[in-house]
Design a protein around this motif. Sequence first.
Motif, PDB file in Angstrom:
ATOM      1  N   ILE A   6     -68.604  47.204  -9.996  1.00 46.20           N
ATOM      2  CA  ILE A   6     -67.257  47.704 -10.283  1.00 46.20           C
ATOM      3  C   ILE A   6     -66.384  47.354  -9.088  1.00 46.20           C
ATOM      4  N   ASP A   7     -65.270  46.694  -9.340  1.00 49.53           N
ATOM      5  CA  ASP A   7     -64.367  46.249  -8.271  1.00 49.53           C
ATOM      6  C   ASP A   7     -63.057  47.020  -8.360  1.00 49.53           C
ATOM      7  N   ILE A   8     -62.738  47.771  -7.310  1.00 54.68           N
ATOM      8  CA  ILE A   8     -61.454  48.489  -7.226  1.00 54.68           C
ATOM      9  C   ILE A   8     -60.509  47.591  -6.450  1.00 54.68           C
ATOM     10  N   SER A   9     -59.649  46.871  -7.173  1.00 53.47           N
ATOM     11  CA  SER A   9     -58.717  45.945  -6.528  1.00 53.47           C
ATOM     12  C   SER A   9     -57.315  46.533  -6.564  1.00 53.47           C
ATOM     13  N   SER A  10     -56.362  45.811  -6.025  1.00 54.57           N
ATOM     14  CA  SER A  10     -54.987  46.316  -5.984  1.00 54.57           C
ATOM     15  C   SER A  10     -54.270  46.158  -7.322  1.00 54.57           C
ATOM     16  N   THR A  11     -54.890  45.467  -8.284  1.00 50.25           N
ATOM     17  CA  THR A  11     -54.266  45.313  -9.605  1.00 50.25           C
ATOM     18  C   THR A  11     -55.089  45.918 -10.726  1.00 50.25           C
ATOM     19  N   GLY A 134     -53.580  41.016  -5.673  1.00 49.23           N
ATOM     20  CA  GLY A 134     -52.353  41.784  -5.780  1.00 49.23           C
ATOM     21  C   GLY A 134     -51.669  41.978  -4.441  1.00 49.23           C
ATOM     22  N   SER A 135     -52.463  42.146  -3.364  1.00 50.67           N
ATOM     23  CA  SER A 135     -51.895  42.437  -2.044  1.00 50.67           C
ATOM     24  C   SER A 135     -52.262  41.418  -0.980  1.00 50.67           C
ATOM     25  N   SER A 136     -53.147  40.490  -1.292  1.00 46.89           N
ATOM     26  CA  SER A 136     -53.539  39.489  -0.296  1.00 46.89           C
ATOM     27  C   SER A 136     -54.012  38.224  -1.001  1.00 46.89           C
ATOM     28  N   ILE A 137     -54.090  37.146  -0.226  1.00 46.50           N
ATOM     29  CA  ILE A 137     -54.582  35.861  -0.727  1.00 46.50           C
ATOM     30  C   ILE A 137     -55.611  35.354   0.271  1.00 46.50           C
ATOM     31  N   GLU A 138     -56.825  35.074  -0.217  1.00 42.90           N
ATOM     32  CA  GLU A 138     -57.871  34.536   0.639  1.00 42.90           C
ATOM     33  C   GLU A 138     -58.086  33.063   0.323  1.00 42.90           C
ATOM     34  N   MET A 139     -58.239  32.249   1.372  1.00 42.54           N
ATOM     35  CA  MET A 139     -58.458  30.814   1.224  1.00 42.54           C
ATOM     36  C   MET A 139     -59.673  30.420   2.053  1.00 42.54           C
ATOM     37  N   GLY A 140     -60.560  29.631   1.457  1.00 43.46           N
ATOM     38  CA  GLY A 140     -61.747  29.204   2.188  1.00 43.46           C
ATOM     39  C   GLY A 140     -62.234  27.856   1.708  1.00 43.46           C
ATOM     40  N   CYS A 149     -56.543  34.272   5.589  1.00 45.45           N
ATOM     41  CA  CYS A 149     -55.983  35.320   4.735  1.00 45.45           C
ATOM     42  C   CYS A 149     -54.474  35.393   4.905  1.00 45.45           C
ATOM     43  N   LEU A 150     -53.762  35.427   3.775  1.00 43.04           N
ATOM     44  CA  LEU A 150     -52.312  35.640   3.766  1.00 43.04           C
ATOM     45  C   LEU A 150     -52.062  37.082   3.337  1.00 43.04           C
ATOM     46  N   ASP A 151     -51.179  37.777   4.055  1.00 41.39           N
ATOM     47  CA  ASP A 151     -51.020  39.210   3.841  1.00 41.39           C
ATOM     48  C   ASP A 151     -49.966  39.553   2.792  1.00 41.39           C
ATOM     49  N   PHE A 152     -49.967  38.820   1.689  1.00 38.89           N
ATOM     50  CA  PHE A 152     -49.128  39.174   0.542  1.00 38.89           C
ATOM     51  C   PHE A 152     -49.851  38.719  -0.716  1.00 38.89           C
ATOM     52  N   GLY A 153     -49.428  39.269  -1.852  1.00 41.28           N
ATOM     53  CA  GLY A 153     -50.031  38.905  -3.126  1.00 41.28           C
ATOM     54  C   GLY A 153     -49.034  39.104  -4.252  1.00 41.28           C
ATOM     55  N   ALA A 154     -49.498  38.967  -5.485  1.00 46.54           N
ATOM     56  CA  ALA A 154     -48.597  39.019  -6.638  1.00 46.54           C
ATOM     57  C   ALA A 154     -47.932  40.385  -6.801  1.00 46.54           C
ATOM     58  N   LEU A 155     -48.687  41.451  -6.580  1.00 46.99           N
ATOM     59  CA  LEU A 155     -48.131  42.791  -6.757  1.00 46.99           C
ATOM     60  C   LEU A 155     -47.195  43.167  -5.611  1.00 46.99           C
TER      61      LEU A 155
END
Length: 379
Positions: A6-11, A134-140, A149-155
Amino acid sequence: MVNAVIDISSTGVSLLIQSDDGDYSYTRREGFPSLRYTEDGRLNADGIIKICEKVMLLQKICQHMSDTIVDNLYVLATASLRYITNSEDVIEVIKKYTGAEVNIVDAEMEGKCSLASNERYRGMGDPVIIDIGGSSIEMGSYSSNEICCLDFGALSLKDRFVAGAYPDLEEYKQIKKYIKGALLDFDVTELCDDSDERMAVFSGTLSSSIYRLYCKVFNEPLDEDRIADPDKLSKLAKKVLTSDRRSQLLIEAASGNVEYLGVALVIISRMVKELDFRKVCFSENGVKEGFLRLLEAGEIEAMPSAYGPAPSEDSKIDTLEDLTKAIKKRAKKAPPKVVEAKKPAQASPDGKKAKDRKDKAKKESRQDFKPDSKHKDGE
């Protein structure tokens, strides 16, 4: 052995059950825009109740699957609990009323999970795996073993810039400008080589919805590798967001994410353009799938969760109404303690260089935009 997560994400709060053969036999997603329940950096009582409600629902599904016995259940939390100041108290309350042992996944591990879940794309080149949250973007990437990590997201961008359901033309331009500033001097070659085949794989639920939207708008069949034309992607956001059929198109493409799908579309289209990706794919696999793979490989450890709470010291709780009363009563009796919020570090071969770039981007391109506190109802 059958594992579930179960994943509790920002969206949203979502469930993934893995079958005996290692495939995935069941998924379920419950919308939960966590920023709507965040006040002064703290998740409020209503937000905690919402999480408990959705976790309990997914726990019951795991317990009562007709053809599958779940051996181990794991509960994760990503940016939804990483960026709040009362995360320790929230975790304590979730455990008290649901029995869930919440494993906090930091930004670096979130990026590694996305890499692990998208190994199939590794044979197509040297892809950058990008998880739009929703609140961040991870790139790898696989070759450099770097996570950024970028400190913004869609939400978070929707709450900052968008007044209505979807971005209007002016808001669309503001979001574009913000993303360009956030990526200012960001060198994608830190993650992959600067070749003619520079490739991005956007992973997760939001990205999968964008691919369905892309195929619908351009009347293209769903491709097995889910490949999209970068030139068409650069036109997709404006084409959809200025269309008279905007609502219909987004609703048909989305899977419970319609209200921030428009912003996710702007983010993806601008990242492709600003970082000059020449090949783009969209993957359905994300953090949950990668977490299970890393867990099975013994590369990570996590605490399994129960399917319900231990006997409570509070009065008997049988219904959600009882739960609501108990949590609010507890909040009045003992207010949540404040702990320092932990933000993900910018991964780079040179930490100072990354910090300097980030400071420069904020100073030169973000100073015109002030975050507001517009919080709107709805999933």
